[in-house]
Design an enzyme around this catalytic site. Structure first.
Site: not given
Length: 313
Positions: A10, A138, A142
């Protein structure tokens, strides 16, 4: 001691391009994933070529080709993923999970930094529904990282200046208001504001540091912890101007959110709510799960809010 080889995934994004710059400036052999899906995006291609001119190595790969990701990861010691927050919506969460799978298969990565860079999602289980999916996604990533026993560092950078400093945190614009400003609640919640280049500097600093292994690095430089009132006061002082101030109660703010149809805009308002009404960036003490960046790296001369605001004069 030799510097770790870093792969940035990215690298043409808002934070990604800064990570590439920081990695190069700190002397790391820097690799940037050049996705085959770039197509005819000339701006991204030119940016990638400029990275190459600065000394980065471009590594071709695709999220639709597992082996290409494995081959890219094999070349480095550290992977930093900086995919845009937009990538977490809908099925695009699979992109980072595919990267996790590649890292797990290779087994040589000594640190993985995955794309967070804002509020710590582990503390946002109570989030308002409109923006909750980003935090949930997210946490899914994780869990995948930790289940795979991949060494990691999570970065909690709080509020990126380009989105909330120059516009005095007024939605709908990225530049300062002219004469009237909305203040959320009493305006006295403490907020952490960060220069994006400093986020990148601290991130790269952390990847060879044993103190940040399997921990969250919280970015809380002292000069950049301000209330909304203090942020506005700084701009008034710089411009020798006094704004008309309108305080918005929690009830009125939540009611106004209900009238917003665009889900991306609504998710942005959710962030404002948690930052300015709940004080989510400073309403907890850092425990054994984390470290504070400016304490670990006092040699970094970070950009203060005053300096950031002067760009808009």
């Amino acid at each position: 001691m030799s510097k770790s080889k870093i792969l940035v995934v990215g690298g043409t994004g808002y934070i990604g391009k800064r990570i590439v710059k920081a990695s190069l400036s700190q002397g790391h052999p820097t690799y940037v994933l050049m996705r085959r899906e770039i197509g005819f995006d000339i701006d991204k291609l030119q940016m990638l070529l400029s990275f190459k001119e600065q000394g980065a190595r471009l590594v071709e790969g695709s999220f639709s080709d597992h082996q290409s990701l494995v081959d890219a990861v094999k070349q480095v010691d550290v992977v930093i993923c900086t995919l845009s927050g937009v990538q977490f919506r809908s099925h695009n969460i699979l992109l980072q999970l595919k990267l996790v799978d590649a890292i797990k298969e290779v087994g040589n990565i000594k640190r993985f930094v995955h794309s967070e860079f804002r509020t710590d999602p582990s503390r946002m289980g109570h989030s308002l529904e409109y923006g909750k999916e980003t935090f949930v996604d997210k946490m899914v990533i994780r869990k995948a990282i930790e289940d795979a026993k991949i060494p990691y560092t999570y970065i909690s950078a709080n509020c990126l200046g380009g989105y909330v400093v120059g516009n005095l945190s007024q939605p709908g614009s990225l530049v300062p208001p002219r004469n009237r400003v909305s203040i959320y609640g009493d305006g006295n919640q403490k907020v952490v504001f960060m220069d994006e280049d400093d986020v990148a500097t601290y991130t790269v600093k952390s990847i060879d540091d044993s103190r940040t292994l399997n921990k969250t690095l919280y970015l809380r430089p002292h000069k950049n912890i301000l209330t909304h009132n203090e942020l506005i006061e700084k701009w008034e002082k710089l411009t020798n101007q006094t704004f008309e101030k309108v305080h918005i109660s929690t009830k009125d703010f939540l009611a106004s959110m209900e009238e917003v149809g665009d889900q991306v805009a609504k998710a942005g308002l959710v962030r404002i709510y948690h930052i300015y009404y709940e004080g989510c960036s400073m309403n907890f003490k850092i425990g054994k799960e984390g470290e504070e960046a400016s304490e670990l790296y006092p040699e970094v001369r970070y950009t203060s809010v005053d300096e950031y605001l002067r760009r808009y004069l």
